[in-house]
Design a protein around this motif. Structure first.
Motif, PDB file in Angstrom:
ATOM      1  N   MET A   1       0.841  -1.181   0.000  1.00 45.69           N
ATOM      2  CA  MET A   1       0.000   0.000   0.000  1.00 45.69           C
ATOM      3  C   MET A   1       0.886   1.245   0.000  1.00 45.69           C
ATOM      4  N   LYS A   2       0.553   2.163  -0.904  1.00 44.29           N
ATOM      5  CA  LYS A   2       1.348   3.372  -1.062  1.00 44.29           C
ATOM      6  C   LYS A   2       0.431   4.584  -0.903  1.00 44.29           C
ATOM      7  N   ILE A   3       0.859   5.540  -0.074  1.00 39.97           N
ATOM      8  CA  ILE A   3       0.099   6.773   0.116  1.00 39.97           C
ATOM      9  C   ILE A   3       0.934   7.933  -0.414  1.00 39.97           C
ATOM     10  N   GLY A   4       0.312   8.733  -1.262  1.00 41.93           N
ATOM     11  CA  GLY A   4       0.987   9.890  -1.821  1.00 41.93           C
ATOM     12  C   GLY A   4       0.688  11.139  -1.020  1.00 41.93           C
ATOM     13  N   VAL A   5       1.638  12.042  -1.027  1.00 40.25           N
ATOM     14  CA  VAL A   5       1.445  13.366  -0.424  1.00 40.25           C
ATOM     15  C   VAL A   5       1.768  14.383  -1.506  1.00 40.25           C
ATOM     16  N   LEU A   6       0.797  15.213  -1.835  1.00 39.66           N
ATOM     17  CA  LEU A   6       1.007  16.244  -2.841  1.00 39.66           C
ATOM     18  C   LEU A   6       2.167  17.124  -2.384  1.00 39.66           C
ATOM     19  N   ALA A   7       3.212  17.201  -3.193  1.00 43.94           N
ATOM     20  CA  ALA A   7       4.452  17.860  -2.771  1.00 43.94           C
ATOM     21  C   ALA A   7       4.760  19.072  -3.642  1.00 43.94           C
ATOM     22  N   LEU A   8       3.750  19.862  -3.927  1.00 41.46           N
ATOM     23  CA  LEU A   8       3.939  21.059  -4.743  1.00 41.46           C
ATOM     24  C   LEU A   8       4.333  22.258  -3.894  1.00 41.46           C
ATOM     25  N   GLN A   9       3.844  22.289  -2.665  1.00 44.19           N
ATOM     26  CA  GLN A   9       4.089  23.403  -1.755  1.00 44.19           C
ATOM     27  C   GLN A   9       3.483  23.014  -0.418  1.00 44.19           C
ATOM     28  N   GLY A  10       3.974  23.555   0.650  1.00 42.36           N
ATOM     29  CA  GLY A  10       3.348  23.323   1.945  1.00 42.36           C
ATOM     30  C   GLY A  10       4.034  22.260   2.782  1.00 42.36           C
ATOM     31  N   ALA A  11       3.290  21.745   3.755  1.00 42.22           N
ATOM     32  CA  ALA A  11       3.836  20.870   4.800  1.00 42.22           C
ATOM     33  C   ALA A  11       3.849  19.398   4.394  1.00 42.22           C
ATOM     34  N   PHE A  12       4.344  19.104   3.199  1.00 36.82           N
ATOM     35  CA  PHE A  12       4.305  17.715   2.732  1.00 36.82           C
ATOM     36  C   PHE A  12       5.319  16.824   3.441  1.00 36.82           C
ATOM     37  N   ARG A  13       6.487  17.347   3.770  1.00 35.99           N
ATOM     38  CA  ARG A  13       7.517  16.514   4.419  1.00 35.99           C
ATOM     39  C   ARG A  13       7.044  15.982   5.770  1.00 35.99           C
ATOM     40  N   GLU A  14       6.337  16.815   6.506  1.00 36.63           N
ATOM     41  CA  GLU A  14       5.843  16.404   7.817  1.00 36.63           C
ATOM     42  C   GLU A  14       4.850  15.251   7.697  1.00 36.63           C
ATOM     43  N   HIS A  15       4.001  15.302   6.671  1.00 34.41           N
ATOM     44  CA  HIS A  15       3.063  14.192   6.434  1.00 34.41           C
ATOM     45  C   HIS A  15       3.823  12.916   6.057  1.00 34.41           C
ATOM     46  N   ILE A  16       4.803  13.058   5.176  1.00 32.50           N
ATOM     47  CA  ILE A  16       5.613  11.902   4.757  1.00 32.50           C
ATOM     48  C   ILE A  16       6.245  11.250   5.989  1.00 32.50           C
ATOM     49  N   ASN A  17       6.847  12.063   6.837  1.00 34.73           N
ATOM     50  CA  ASN A  17       7.502  11.530   8.037  1.00 34.73           C
ATOM     51  C   ASN A  17       6.513  10.828   8.954  1.00 34.73           C
ATOM     52  N   MET A  18       5.346  11.425   9.154  1.00 35.77           N
ATOM     53  CA  MET A  18       4.339  10.825  10.032  1.00 35.77           C
ATOM     54  C   MET A  18       3.863   9.486   9.461  1.00 35.77           C
ATOM     55  N   LEU A  19       3.616   9.438   8.161  1.00 34.17           N
ATOM     56  CA  LEU A  19       3.179   8.185   7.535  1.00 34.17           C
ATOM     57  C   LEU A  19       4.242   7.103   7.674  1.00 34.17           C
TER      58      LEU A  19
END
Length: 195
Positions: free
Chosen positions: A1-19
């Motif tokens: 299972m793979k979850i994407g985080v829209l990484a165009l702008q904003g707090a995407f790294r924090e979501h990636i780390n949490m996941l």
């Protein structure tokens, strides 16, 4: 299972780390082809005008809409909530949303950056007590459609977390808290998704 985080702008790294702390395979999404084989997508907080413009500029809006309409879980946090909304109120200049979720949202509803705050929320979908919510120039939900479930409100009744089937939206930034329960909740939504 793979979850994407829209990484165009904003707090995407924090979501990636949490996941990743939850053992999920988390990937940054910047191009339409990176949406393939996802079980879920997070649209992070950031600047809603910029994020929405980039969604359309990079050709991501249509495939994201198609995937969401076909049941893929999509979670919008803060500016991501704005992106998901069918309607915006107040100053909406420059923002073209994805019009996926039957909610009306007001941008920057709590004021400027200096008016940011934290609040402990009772969240219907989460066990384990109140959730520490971080609000930064946050939107709020003014109105919901018939099929939208309100998951959390501030003490004054302001709606700040909602779900409509496979769509989840929070006014606040769960990724800025040490509490991973909202991400765990979304990971479960992604696990339940059958493309």
């Amino acid at each position: 299972m793979k979850i994407g985080v829209l990484a165009l702008q904003g707090a995407f790294r924090e979501h990636i780390n949490m996941l990743r702390t939850l053992g999920a395979e988390a990937v940054e999404v910047r191009k339409a082809e990176e949406l393939a084989e996802l079980s879920g997508l997070i649209i992070p907080g950031g600047e809603s005008t910029t994020i929405t413009k980039l969604l359309y500029t990079f050709g991501l809006a249509k495939p994201v809409k198609d995937l969401a309409r076909n049941g893929m879980p999509v979670w919008g946090t803060c500016a991501g909530m704005i992106c998901l909304a069918k309607e915006l109120s107040g100053d909406i200049s420059g923002v073209k949303t994805l019009e996926l979720m039957d909610i009306t949202v007001r941008r920057n509803a709590f004021g400027r950056q200096v008016d940011s705050f934290e609040a402990m929320l009772k969240v219907k979908a989460l066990e384990g007590g109140d959730f520490p919510a971080v609000f930064i120039r946050a939107p709020l939900v003014e109105k919901t459609g018939q099929w939208v479930e309100v998951l959390a409100k501030l003490p004054d009744g302001t709606m700040v977390a909602v779900r409509e089937n496979n769509l989840l939206a929070t006014s606040f930034h769960p990724e800025l808290s040490a509490d991973n329960r909202f991400h765990r909740y979304f990971v479960q939504m992604a696990k339940d998704y059958k493309p």
